[in-house]
Design an enzyme around this catalytic site. Structure first.
Site, mmCIF file in Angstrom:
data_model
loop_
_atom_site.group_PDB
_atom_site.id
_atom_site.type_symbol
_atom_site.label_atom_id
_atom_site.label_comp_id
_atom_site.label_asym_id
_atom_site.label_seq_id
_atom_site.Cartn_x
_atom_site.Cartn_y
_atom_site.Cartn_z
ATOM 1 N N ASP A 310 -16.531 -44.183 -29.869
ATOM 2 C CA ASP A 310 -17.667 -43.805 -29.320
ATOM 3 C C ASP A 310 -18.675 -44.979 -29.192
ATOM 4 O OD1 ASP A 310 -19.423 -40.578 -29.544
ATOM 5 O OD2 ASP A 310 -19.849 -41.998 -28.311
ATOM 6 N N GLU A 517 -27.357 -34.551 -28.001
ATOM 7 C CA GLU A 517 -26.884 -35.121 -29.123
ATOM 8 C C GLU A 517 -27.640 -34.693 -30.280
ATOM 9 O OE1 GLU A 517 -25.050 -39.190 -27.097
ATOM 10 O OE2 GLU A 517 -24.791 -38.892 -29.236
HETATM 11 C C1 GLC Z 1 -22.598 -41.168 -26.660
HETATM 12 C C2 GLC Z 1 -21.710 -39.996 -26.904
HETATM 13 C C3 GLC Z 1 -20.532 -39.876 -26.043
HETATM 14 C C4 GLC Z 1 -20.661 -40.698 -24.763
HETATM 15 C C5 GLC Z 1 -21.117 -42.314 -25.225
HETATM 16 C C6 GLC Z 1 -21.602 -43.277 -24.045
HETATM 17 O O1 GLC Z 1 -23.203 -41.506 -27.967
HETATM 18 O O2 GLC Z 1 -21.383 -39.594 -28.159
HETATM 19 O O3 GLC Z 1 -20.179 -38.529 -25.920
HETATM 20 O O4 GLC Z 1 -19.815 -40.724 -24.149
HETATM 21 O O5 GLC Z 1 -22.192 -42.241 -26.191
HETATM 22 O O6 GLC Z 1 -22.611 -42.848 -23.262
#
Ligand code: GLC
Length: 629
Positions: A310, A517
């Protein structure tokens, strides 16, 4: 430099150049020949790559640092748009296509000409992009219990993403959210793994249907489909108190029973990539979990695509994040992560990983496994043969056909939880010949609110004008009622206004502001002000239908007896007319709760099957109506 050193340098350069043009006892390099078997192409290309080129393939950087020079000089294998990261505000399809094309040219200018893969979060439509069709978030799709609808949505989203020249998306989220206090619960299809498993049919929508011979292996049908990403592996929806990125405390049997099943389906559906969760399992960071990433996902489940971290997922292995990046890189790559979503400090990643390989902390076999997986995905999706955007797809973005599909999804996602104070006197469907009606509430005429987080920007938008293109719930109501009807809108009407308005009934649309988030973590789950007071003011004076716009169940019990009819609309997206379609009986209510609706916050977490299961509305509940035509 001495004469001898110049000769050595020249000889090495010649060998590298000869190897790159395939003068290894053969003509055209095998990896460039699409007729060669996949494994031959992978092996041939891998054998030609330097360590720097291999580590470059493992590096994903954010578009804001992805200049052509950086891409070429560091052999970058992937670029992404973070949430809301766009080439320009309200960027057009042409601007997106130009950006991706320029980056791709830089990637192809490298010695071996390996195309880069551009990734973006298209989690409920191509949501970074102005004018894209925004579909209901996953919590609403789960309420439809319609896998075929999910597949169609996947196919439509793939076309809109490809319209902008992008071949890879970080979707679907297949989290099994077990606590609605989690800020990402709306990204989860359901608290029930079986419902989430059912909805993984969105993957063959995104990627196209893999032929039987390719089932279970990464596969993307062609240039009208995109590579998908099952996320976030594993247990992201099971953290303590729903705290984002926190600890999922559960034994292995429980993990396999609740959080793992959707990954079985995702792999069977040939998902190309899997993203690792920020969360921990019993105190061990998933980004450093060799047992679950390598032993289980790769070796036991035979996942053959690539595993991606991530965003700054490696940095967050240590506390505070980034406090020991060398250790983070070591643990993450050894755990089995193949591509690192860095996204900015690429020289740190490359430098640390290079030294870890040079000192044999990380064996070359691990690097080769990672690069082979990345190349497998790029080869199978045809990226070497079709590295550039297809301009013929430009018209797919926001196409009416996709908006009609989204409107159907809105209709099927609505859950009717109360329909009249007396069973024999249902309130819904409402009559279109309705005289004078009141529409009230902060969410009735607000496109940004009805789309929720991950819309245009990471955290989502407020407001209606210019957020993107779509129809608010109020606009949908106005275009549905009979011409003789009078629709009065007041966001926060006074008691007197309601009392003296002569309204035959009122539709109250309230709910949560957008969030994404951790910003969405919420321990009390009350309807934000002034929602409750608008409900009290309006529903104490006239017959009222409350439509709740939220990413999860909220506290409604204190008001439910004052409300005549109650509809959970979740986060419906741009096609707000789908709400009016069902309120006024053009279509029936069919949605069923994909989550338990608690009576009191003190009951949470509470999921189907728990002891002392005593909800306000149980998982699977949803009243139905007959169309009024
Ligand atoms: C974010 C998320 C993930 C996403 C990534 C790219 O923090 O946790 O779901 O795909 O970063 O944006």
């Amino acid at each position: 430099m001495s004469h001898i050193w110049r000769c050595v340098h020249f000889l090495v350069y010649c060998c590298l150049m000869l190897s790159s043009v395939g003068v290894q006892g053969s003509g055209y390099p095998k990896y460039k020949d699409p007729k060669q078997p996949l494994n031959v192409r992978i092996k041939d290309l891998l054998s030609r790559m330097t360590l720097a080129e291999k580590i470059g393939q493992m590096s994903q950087i954010e578009r804001s640092v992805a200049t052509p020079d950086v891409i070429t000089n560091y052999f970058i294998g992937s670029v992404l748009s973070g949430g809301g990261s766009v080439p320009a505000p309200k960027a057009t399809v042409q601007q997106w296509v130009s950006m991706v094309t320029e980056m791709q040219k830089a990637a192809l200018a490298t010695r071996l000409g390996i195309p880069m893969i551009y990734g973006i979060d298209a989690v409920h439509g191509h949501n970074n992009v102005y004018k894209a069709t925004i579909f209901p978030h996953n919590i609403g799709l789960g309420a439809t219990r319609d896998p075929e609808l999910a597949r169609k949505i996947g196919a439509a989203v793939a076309l809109e993403v490809r319209a902008t020249g992008i071949p890879y998306i970080f979707a679907p989220c297949i989290a099994v959210c077990r606590d609605p206090r989690w800020g990402r619960c709306y990204e989860s299809f359901s608290e029930d793994p079986k419902v989430v498993q059912m909805m993984t049919k969105i993957i063959p929508g995104f990627q196209g249907e893999a032929p039987p011979s390719s089932k279970g292996k990464p596969f993307v049908v062609g240039t009208r489909n995109v590579a998908a990403c099952a996320k976030h592996y594993v247990g992201d929806g099971g953290t303590y108190m729903g705290i984002n990125e926190n600890n999922t405390i559960i034994d292995f049997r429980g993990l396999l029973r609740i959080h793992m099943p959707p990954y079985y389906n995702a792999i069977i559906e040939s998902v190309s990539t899997v993203m690792i969760s920020y969360s921990s399992w019993n105190g061990v960071k998933m980004h450093a979990n060799h047992f679950l990433v390598t032993d289980y996902l790769k070796n036991k489940l035979k996942f053959k695509g690539f595993v991606i971290s991530d965003w700054q997922g490696l940095d967050r292995i240590t506390s505070p994040p980034g406090s020991n990046y060398h250790l983070s890189v070591k643990l993450g790559v050894l755990a089995g992560i193949d591509m690192i979503m860095i996204p900015y400090n690429y020289t740190d990643l490359i430098g640390n990983l290079t030294s870890l390989v040079h000192d044999n902390t990380i064996p070359m076999s691990r690097i080769d496994d990672a690069v082979s997986r990345i190349l497998r995905v790029k080869f199978t999706m045809g990226l070497f043969e079709n590295p550039f955007p297809d301009p013929s797809l430009a018209g797919e973005l926001g196409k009416q056909e996709h908006r009609d599909l989204a409107r159907e999804a809105v209709r099927k996602s609505l859950v009717l939880l109360k329909n009249g104070k007396y069973k024999e006197k249902p309130v819904l469907p409402l009559p279109k010949k309705c005289g004078k009606i009141l529409v009230a509430g902060s969410h009735a005429d607000n496109l940004g609110y009805q789309c929720g987080g991950w819309t245009i920007t990471w955290q989502g938008q407020g407001g209606n004008d210019n957020v993107t293109v779509g129809t608010t719930i109020l606009e949908g109501i106005k275009s549905t009622v009979d011409g003789s009807a009078q629709v009065v809108y007041s966001e926060e009407p006074s008691s007197d206004f309601v009392q003296k308005g002569g309204f035959s009934y009122a539709i109250v649309v309230v709910g949560e502001p957008p969030y994404a988030e951790t910003q969405g973590d919420n321990l009390n789950l009350t309807i934000p002000a002034p929602g409750p007071s608008v409900i009290e003011t309006v529903c104490s004076k006239v017959k009222c239908i409350v439509v709740l716009i939220s990413g999860r169940p909220l506290v409604i019990e204190p008001y439910i007896n004052k409300i005549d009819a109650f509809v959970a609309a979740w986060l419906p997206g741009t096609e707000g007319k789908g709400v009016a379609d069902v309120l006024f009986g053009d279509y029936s209510f069919t949605g069923k709760l994909s989550r338990t609706w608690f009576k009191s916050i003190h009951q949470v977490p509470m999921n189907l099957g728990d002891p002392h299961y005593d909800p306000l509305f149980p998982f699977g509940f949803g009243l139905e109506t007959q169309p009024s035509y």
